[in-house]
Write a protein that holds these residues in place. Structure first.
Motif, short mmCIF file in Angstrom:
data_model
loop_
_atom_site.label_atom_id
_atom_site.label_comp_id
_atom_site.label_asym_id
_atom_site.label_seq_id
_atom_site.Cartn_x
_atom_site.Cartn_y
_atom_site.Cartn_z
N TYR A 76 10.04 -2.24 4.60
CA TYR A 76 8.64 -2.01 5.00
C TYR A 76 7.75 -3.12 4.45
CZ TYR A 76 4.88 0.80 6.87
OH TYR A 76 3.83 1.24 7.62
N ARG A 77 6.44 -2.94 4.60
CA ARG A 77 5.45 -3.96 4.23
C ARG A 77 4.39 -3.35 3.31
NH1 ARG A 77 4.07 -2.92 9.75
NH2 ARG A 77 2.26 -1.53 9.84
N ARG A 78 3.54 -4.22 2.79
CA ARG A 78 2.46 -3.76 1.91
C ARG A 78 1.51 -2.83 2.65
NH1 ARG A 78 0.24 -9.10 -1.39
NH2 ARG A 78 2.25 -9.74 -2.26
N ALA A 79 1.07 -1.81 1.95
CA ALA A 79 0.08 -0.90 2.52
C ALA A 79 -0.53 -0.06 1.40
CB ALA A 79 0.72 0.02 3.56
N ARG A 80 -1.70 0.44 1.64
CA ARG A 80 -2.31 1.45 0.78
C ARG A 80 -2.59 2.66 1.65
NH1 ARG A 80 -8.23 1.24 -1.98
NH2 ARG A 80 -8.77 1.59 0.20
N ASP A 81 -1.91 3.76 1.36
CA ASP A 81 -1.96 4.94 2.22
C ASP A 81 -2.47 6.16 1.45
OD1 ASP A 81 -0.84 3.54 4.36
OD2 ASP A 81 1.20 4.04 3.76
N VAL A 82 -3.34 6.93 2.10
CA VAL A 82 -3.66 8.27 1.61
C VAL A 82 -2.50 9.17 1.98
CG1 VAL A 82 -5.22 10.24 1.83
CG2 VAL A 82 -6.14 7.89 1.80
N THR A 83 -1.89 9.78 0.98
CA THR A 83 -0.68 10.59 1.17
C THR A 83 -0.97 12.01 0.68
OG1 THR A 83 0.09 9.57 -0.91
CG2 THR A 83 1.00 8.73 1.13
N PRO A 84 -1.38 12.90 1.59
CA PRO A 84 -1.94 14.20 1.20
C PRO A 84 -1.01 15.10 0.42
CG PRO A 84 -1.60 14.07 3.59
CD PRO A 84 -1.41 12.70 3.05
N HIS A 85 0.32 14.99 0.64
CA HIS A 85 1.23 15.84 -0.11
C HIS A 85 2.28 15.03 -0.86
CE1 HIS A 85 3.83 15.26 3.46
NE2 HIS A 85 2.73 15.55 4.16
N GLY A 86 1.94 13.80 -1.20
CA GLY A 86 2.86 12.94 -1.91
C GLY A 86 2.79 13.13 -3.41
N ARG A 87 3.72 12.46 -4.11
CA ARG A 87 3.69 12.48 -5.58
C ARG A 87 2.37 11.93 -6.08
NH1 ARG A 87 8.48 9.39 -8.55
NH2 ARG A 87 9.63 11.20 -7.78
N SER A 88 1.88 10.88 -5.44
CA SER A 88 0.53 10.37 -5.68
C SER A 88 -0.27 10.58 -4.40
CB SER A 88 0.57 8.90 -6.08
OG SER A 88 1.21 8.13 -5.08
N ARG A 89 -1.53 10.89 -4.54
CA ARG A 89 -2.35 11.17 -3.36
C ARG A 89 -2.79 9.90 -2.64
NH1 ARG A 89 -3.63 16.60 -2.70
NH2 ARG A 89 -2.19 17.76 -4.01
N VAL A 90 -2.70 8.78 -3.32
CA VAL A 90 -2.87 7.47 -2.69
C VAL A 90 -1.67 6.63 -3.11
CG1 VAL A 90 -4.29 5.40 -2.44
CG2 VAL A 90 -5.39 7.63 -2.74
N THR A 91 -0.93 6.12 -2.14
CA THR A 91 0.33 5.43 -2.41
C THR A 91 0.22 3.96 -2.05
OG1 THR A 91 1.62 7.43 -1.99
CG2 THR A 91 2.79 5.33 -1.84
N LEU A 92 0.60 3.10 -2.99
CA LEU A 92 0.70 1.67 -2.74
C LEU A 92 2.13 1.34 -2.34
CD1 LEU A 92 -1.37 0.11 -5.68
CD2 LEU A 92 -2.08 0.45 -3.31
N ARG A 93 2.30 0.70 -1.21
CA ARG A 93 3.63 0.31 -0.75
C ARG A 93 3.77 -1.20 -0.88
NH1 ARG A 93 4.84 5.24 1.35
NH2 ARG A 93 3.22 6.24 2.61
N SER A 94 5.00 -1.64 -1.06
CA SER A 94 5.29 -3.05 -1.27
C SER A 94 6.10 -3.60 -0.11
CB SER A 94 6.07 -3.24 -2.57
OG SER A 94 5.37 -2.71 -3.67
N ASP A 95 6.09 -4.93 0.02
CA ASP A 95 6.99 -5.58 0.95
C ASP A 95 8.42 -5.45 0.45
OD1 ASP A 95 4.97 -6.76 2.63
OD2 ASP A 95 4.60 -8.23 1.06
N GLY A 96 9.35 -5.24 1.36
CA GLY A 96 10.74 -5.34 0.95
C GLY A 96 11.63 -4.22 1.41
N ALA A 97 12.91 -4.34 1.01
CA ALA A 97 13.97 -3.46 1.48
C ALA A 97 14.32 -2.41 0.43
CB ALA A 97 15.22 -4.28 1.82
N HIS A 98 14.72 -1.24 0.90
CA HIS A 98 15.16 -0.16 0.01
C HIS A 98 16.68 -0.22 -0.18
CE1 HIS A 98 11.36 1.96 -0.53
NE2 HIS A 98 11.08 1.70 0.74
N PHE A 99 17.20 -1.43 -0.24
CA PHE A 99 18.62 -1.65 -0.52
C PHE A 99 18.75 -3.07 -1.06
CE2 PHE A 99 17.72 -2.63 3.91
CZ PHE A 99 18.16 -3.94 4.02
N THR A 100 19.86 -3.35 -1.69
CA THR A 100 20.10 -4.70 -2.20
C THR A 100 20.57 -5.59 -1.05
OG1 THR A 100 20.72 -3.82 -4.36
CG2 THR A 100 21.41 -6.08 -3.84
N PRO A 101 19.87 -6.70 -0.79
CA PRO A 101 20.28 -7.58 0.32
C PRO A 101 21.71 -8.09 0.11
CG PRO A 101 18.07 -8.14 -0.44
CD PRO A 101 18.62 -7.17 -1.43
#
Length: 403
Positions: A38-63
């Motif tokens: 995925y890519r960078r983002a700042r999201d309001v996450t109404p039922h998340g662990r944090s109510r505002v989530t910062l996302r980063s660029d990159g993969a959820h696995f080791t390339p």
């Protein structure tokens, strides 16, 4: 009808995998589309662990080293990737009989763009002003995209859902943007065209006078920046020809060769790993993301603005994703029908709907749009996105699917 819910790895990590999968099966969905890269983002996450989530660029696995070891561009690695969340999801979804799709953002990566500005798009003035947008003409970007598609396919997903595997627009290139110049739709389009050496060389190889196209864009946009009134009205080939001239239109159309060949290469790589490519055309998002009120031109008819040739891609990819970001069910139906006509009857068409604001203000409206999708000949309906919508909004999904 096939269906899935778009989900972020952070959603699963915050709420627990079993809890998220319980909701997906409870909604009557047949699969999950998880953000594998995925890519960078700042999201309001109404039922998340944090109510505002910062996302980063990159993969959820080791390339994988065999895919990226020789490459200049390597995806950043997301926090927690060493826990192999995608592998865990593959096992858990298989146990429940759910499909797992790997949602992959290909050519939008601010981290890579800032570190390697020469691989990003370059506007008619020579500015590298969109670090998020990697240019699909650049050989290093193309090798990166093929390797990324192959790497996600290796996670065992049923399909690789390709977002941003085409040119982008000028509208969103950095995290904090200002423009106090009233750029019109056509000026904005011209400012978003890439005139890097690779793009210009490719267009020239197709018989386009790329330097004339660049000069015309510089002249027209420069005049608006100097205070001339901007052009109004939708961006169509006819309007653009009258405004900027035939060479600019020819240059814009030449970009489809770049996108078509890149998508073909990625699709071939994904297939070689035992998966299949779902190509997401972002035109519907460009037109309706902000308010669900897209301009009159249908998304399928305007996809050329991103370098997307739907007819050509219909022969190359097994599945097309349509972002139907519109309030009106009739407009959704018209968009789907236009995509179906462009791709042919034998290709899967998956339609993405948002179950809440800004396009959907009630359960009845969502149900009407699902009915429109089904009646228009689509094969699947997907919903965006689990972590961004409050639970009461997500609870509209089962009723809509059964309507």
């Amino acid at each position: 009808m096939d269906s899935s819910l778009y989900v972020y790895v952070e959603d699963v990590r915050g709420e627990g995998m079993e809890a998220v999968l319980d909701r997906i099966t409870g909604y009557g969905l047949t699969g999950m589309t998880v953000a594998a890269a995925y890519r960078r983002a700042r999201d309001v996450t109404p039922h998340g662990r944090s109510r505002v989530t910062l996302r980063s660029d990159g993969a959820h696995f080791t390339p994988p080293a065999d895919l990226f070891g020789e490459l200049r561009l390597v995806p950043p690695v997301q926090e927690g990737a060493e826990e192999e969340p995608l592998a865990a999801l593959r096992l858990a979804t298989a146990e429940r009989g759910l499909a797992l799709h790997g949602w992959t953002v290909f050519l939008q990566n601010t981290t890579l763009g800032l570190a390697n500005p020469d691989v990003t798009v370059r506007n008619c003035f020579g500015d590298r002003s969109s670090p998020v947008d990697l240019c699909p003409s650049h050989p290093d970007v193309r090798r990166y995209a093929v390797a990324l598609g192959r790497a996600v396919a290796r996670q065992g997903v049923d399909s690789v859902v390709a977002e941003a595997l085409h040119f982008s627009t000028f509208g969103h290139g950095y995290h904090h943007e200002r423009s106090f110049v009233p750029l019109g739709p056509m000026d904005t389009f011209l400012l978003g065209l890439c005139f890097c050496d690779f793009c210009m060389r490719g267009a020239a190889g197709l018989g386009v006078n790329a330097e004339v196209a660049r000069e015309e864009c510089t002249r027209i946009v420069g005049a608006v920046l100097d205070g001339d009134p901007p052009a109004q009205g939708e961006v169509t080939r006819a309007a653009l020809t009258a405004y900027a001239g035939p060479e600019v239109v020819a240059y814009a159309r030449a970009r489809s060769e770049v996108v078509t060949s890149l998508v073909s290469d990625v699709s071939t790589a994904v297939t070689a790993e035992g998966s299949r490519l779902v190509f997401l055309d972002a035109t519907g998002s460009v037109k309706g993301y902000r308010d669900g009120l897209p301009s009159p031109g249908l998304a399928a008819h305007d996809s050329w603005q991103l370098g997307v040739d739907l007819v050509a891609l219909g022969d190359l990819v097994p599945s097309l994703g349509v972002l139907a970001y519109a309030r009106d069910a009739g407009r959704v139906a018209d968009d789907v029908v236009a995509y179906r006509r462009s791709t042919g009857k034998d290709k899967e068409v998956r339609v993405v709907l948002r179950p809440g604001l800004p396009d959907t203000d009630s359960a009845e409206r969502l149900a009407a749009k699902v009915r429109a999708v089904r009646a228009s000949g689509a094969d699947a309906v997907d919903f965006y996105a689990y972590g961004l919508m409050p639970y009461p909004i997500l609870d509209r999904i089962p009723g809509a699917l059964s309507a």
